[in-house]
Design a protein around this motif. Structure first.
Motif, PDB file in Angstrom:
ATOM      1  N   TYR A  78       0.790  -1.544   0.000  1.00  0.00           N
ATOM      2  CA  TYR A  78       0.059  -0.206   0.080  1.00  0.00           C
ATOM      3  C   TYR A  78       0.779   1.388   0.001  1.00  0.00           C
ATOM      4  O   TYR A  78       1.913   1.027   0.473  1.00  0.00           O
ATOM      5  CB  TYR A  78      -0.988  -0.079   1.159  1.00  0.00           C
ATOM      6  N   THR A  79       0.262   2.553  -0.578  1.00  0.00           N
ATOM      7  CA  THR A  79       0.866   3.552  -0.370  1.00  0.00           C
ATOM      8  C   THR A  79      -0.199   4.600  -0.151  1.00  0.00           C
ATOM      9  O   THR A  79      -1.355   4.475  -0.338  1.00  0.00           O
ATOM     10  CB  THR A  79       1.686   3.894  -1.908  1.00  0.00           C
ATOM     11  N   MET A  80       0.259   5.993   0.460  1.00  0.00           N
ATOM     12  CA  MET A  80      -0.698   6.926   0.741  1.00  0.00           C
ATOM     13  C   MET A  80      -0.465   8.063  -0.061  1.00  0.00           C
ATOM     14  O   MET A  80       0.701   8.542   0.104  1.00  0.00           O
ATOM     15  CB  MET A  80      -0.783   7.127   2.323  1.00  0.00           C
ATOM     16  N   VAL A  81      -1.254   8.895  -0.455  1.00  0.00           N
ATOM     17  CA  VAL A  81      -1.012   9.870  -1.463  1.00  0.00           C
ATOM     18  C   VAL A  81      -2.125  10.997  -0.938  1.00  0.00           C
ATOM     19  O   VAL A  81      -3.007  10.746  -0.404  1.00  0.00           O
ATOM     20  CB  VAL A  81      -1.188   9.479  -2.977  1.00  0.00           C
ATOM     21  N   ARG A  82      -1.867  12.264  -1.584  1.00  0.00           N
ATOM     22  CA  ARG A  82      -2.682  13.312  -1.279  1.00  0.00           C
ATOM     23  C   ARG A  82      -3.151  13.856  -2.571  1.00  0.00           C
ATOM     24  O   ARG A  82      -2.498  14.044  -3.528  1.00  0.00           O
ATOM     25  CB  ARG A  82      -2.114  14.436  -0.459  1.00  0.00           C
ATOM     26  N   ALA A  83      -4.614  14.106  -2.992  1.00  0.00           N
ATOM     27  CA  ALA A  83      -5.057  14.712  -3.821  1.00  0.00           C
ATOM     28  C   ALA A  83      -6.492  15.537  -3.694  1.00  0.00           C
ATOM     29  O   ALA A  83      -6.962  15.554  -2.542  1.00  0.00           O
ATOM     30  CB  ALA A  83      -5.378  13.595  -4.698  1.00  0.00           C
ATOM     31  N   GLU A  84      -6.822  16.184  -4.799  1.00  0.00           N
ATOM     32  CA  GLU A  84      -7.943  17.068  -4.508  1.00  0.00           C
ATOM     33  C   GLU A  84      -9.298  16.180  -4.723  1.00  0.00           C
ATOM     34  O   GLU A  84     -10.138  16.543  -4.136  1.00  0.00           O
ATOM     35  CB  GLU A  84      -8.030  17.976  -5.571  1.00  0.00           C
ATOM     36  N   SER A  85      -8.973  14.981  -5.354  1.00  0.00           N
ATOM     37  CA  SER A  85     -10.374  14.236  -5.613  1.00  0.00           C
ATOM     38  C   SER A  85      -9.921  12.916  -5.893  1.00  0.00           C
ATOM     39  O   SER A  85      -8.780  12.665  -6.087  1.00  0.00           O
ATOM     40  CB  SER A  85     -11.225  14.967  -6.790  1.00  0.00           C
ATOM     41  N   LEU A  86     -11.141  12.273  -5.703  1.00  0.00           N
ATOM     42  CA  LEU A  86     -10.825  10.762  -6.320  1.00  0.00           C
ATOM     43  C   LEU A  86     -10.426  10.587  -7.556  1.00  0.00           C
ATOM     44  O   LEU A  86      -9.425   9.640  -7.957  1.00  0.00           O
ATOM     45  CB  LEU A  86     -12.098   9.961  -5.996  1.00  0.00           C
TER      46      LEU A  86
END
Lengths: 113, 409
Positions: A78-86
């Protein structure tokens, strides 16, 4: 910005018969992909790989070997990211090298507790 | 060595020693008195030595004078003596006379303890850098102001507040507890890293001053390696990266004092001795399991010292930038990674990645994009350089961009 988790799934049996050169090339692709996300300042956590060996605990204390007994597919990391939207997170996942090796990425927004 | 070289040389090595030892003797709250005595000592040296020539053992001369000046000061200022004598008597277990311990051991310890005190987490990082330059490097307010591209008043205020903070937080000159040492050493390394960068990347015009700042940062880092409790892999990696960068000092500025970009440098001007020092420290850093950002930056620095411009070189640099960004994001690392990507793979691939970067307000971003479009779409490249020029503020940046635009136009 919201946080998302990429859950990587693949068929672990396909990973065992790779040559060191193939492993190296695959590693480089992963690093380029994650590095590209990090370069946008959107990597929350690099995450980890999961060892294929595992146990599944079921009701009535039933324990089975490995999560992949019943399915060809298991969670490999798994990895975790940041984004504005799905949608943006999904766009990022499209570059994941696991797709080149028959695996898939599940993209899920994290609801912080 | 002649006097006019000897005194600056000794000032560089001995000022901080005297200041550190006296600072420890008096307590950190009286650090300005320690600095005044150290400065007075050098003032007297330059007067006396100009008349009579330097003594046989100049360092011993300095220590003796510093000791006498301290004792004079204490005799004159009874109140101060009473204030600090409790502390000194407690420390040295002497009842009547105050002891100024200028033994090698105490000098080394005091300097390190001073470094830990200055890099105390209660101080903002720009105050730490200012104090380090002032107290540990003996830089005057004017020099610090030029290094920071600001005015003397700002620096005076900053240092004043920093000293007040050290007082109110009651920061002591001591080694951190074993359990804290890693975190505290991290803070010291970060300050030294920024101090070095201040000199290396500053837009200040005074090249000599900027070089001095870098050399001082290297001295202080080396000091950490001389003590077993701070001689740790990240500190070695930090010194390695400083050596690699500093090896290009002569090549990165032309005789007019203007910046020469890496790809345009005359590599025969790279300092081979510093490169091999860098390799030595990088080897010393390569023990244990910890991979700090300094390790990665030193590895990137190492590959920059390799002259052959091959895809292999840039592939290594790219992969270290990937690691560095995963560890800690910074816009400059993101831009450098993209440049490495272009060199290791291709410009179109790098352009695709560059467009995701979200750094539209950064002139370096447009400058990089222009570089990537060169030879692919020169109209677009020109557009990018023009945008960069409109955003760039430093004279050196504007000059480099104007040159590129001139070549395209």
């Amino acid at each position: 910005m919201k946080d998302f988790m990429f859950v990587f799934r693949n068929d672990p049996s396909t990973l065992t018969d790779r040559s060191p050169e193939e492993m190296q090339a695959s590693m480089q692709k992963w690093m380029d992909w994650i590095g590209g996300i990090a370069a946008q300042g959107k990597l929350v956590e690099r995450g980890n790989r999961l060892n294929p060996a595992g146990k599944v605990v079921k009701p009535s204390q039933v324990v089975t070997d490995g999560p992949y007994i019943e399915t060809k597919e298991s969670v490999g990391g798994y990895t975790m990211v940041r984004a504005e939207s799905l949608d943006e997170a999904t766009e990022m996942a499209k570059g994941c090298p696991i797709l080149l090796f028959g695996g898939n990425v599940e993209v899920r927004e994290i609801d912080r507790m | 060595m002649k006097n006019q070289e000897l005194i600056p040389h000794l000032f560089r090595t001995e000022y901080r020693k005297i200041t550190a030892v006296l600072g420890k003797t008096f307590g950190l709250e009286h650090i300005e008195i320690a600095q005044d005595i150290a400065s007075d000592t050098f003032l007297l040296a330059s007067e006396m030595w100009a008349m009579k020539g330097a003594p046989d053992n100049p360092v011993a001369w300095l220590y003796t004078v510093a000791r006498n000046k301290t004792l004079d000061y204490l005799r004159r200022d009874k109140l101060f003596k009473e204030k600090i004598s409790g502390k000194v008597v407690r420390d040295s277990q002497m009842s009547d006379e105050i002891d100024i311990d200028l033994s090698t051991q105490n000098i080394t310890d005091s300097q390190l303890q001073m470094m830990f005190a200055i890099c105390h987490p209660s101080l903002p990082v720009e105050s730490q850098i200012g104090l380090a330059l002032n107290v540990l490097c003996g830089f005057g307010i004017g020099e610090i102001a030029s290094a920071f591209l600001t005015n003397k008043e700002t620096i005076n205020k900053r240092l004043y507040r920093a000293r007040e903070k050290l007082r109110t937080e009651q920061v002591k000159m001591e080694f951190p507890a074993e359990s804290d040492i890693e975190a505290r050493l991290d803070a010291v390394l970060k300050t030294l890293y920024l101090l070095f960068n201040e000199g290396f990347y500053s837009a200040g015009k005074d090249v000599t001053l900027r070089k001095d700042v870098c050399i001082e940062a290297m001295w202080l880092t080396k000091m950490l390696l001389e003590n077993p409790c701070t001689d740790r892999p990240p500190a070695n990696a930090l010194l390695a990266l400083m050596c690699f960068h500093a090896s290009r000092f002569e090549a990165r500025t032309n005789p007019e004092g203007e910046t020469v970009l890496y790809q345009d440098q005359d590599d025969s001007l790279w300092d081979a001795a510093l490169i091999s020092r860098g390799e030595y420290y990088l080897n010393r850093a390569s023990v244990g399991r910890q991979l700090s950002r300094y390790h990665l930056e030193a590895a990137i620095g190492y590959w920059h010292t390799i002259k052959a411009d091959t895809p292999e070189k840039w592939e290594h640099i790219l992969q270290y930038y990937n690691e560095l960004l995963i560890l800690e994001y910074s816009p400059i690392a993101a831009l450098n990674r993209t440049y490495a990507l272009a060199k290791a793979r291709s410009k179109p691939e790098a352009i695709r990645e560059a467009e995701k970067l979200n750094l539209a307000d950064n002139h370096l971003y447009h400058s990089l994009l222009g570089e990537l479009y060169l030879g692919i779409d020169d109209v677009k490249a020109l557009e990018c350089f023009n945008t960069a020029l409109a955003l760039a503020r430093s004279r050196a940046d504007r000059r480099l961009l104007a040159e590129k635009i001139g070549r395209l136009g």
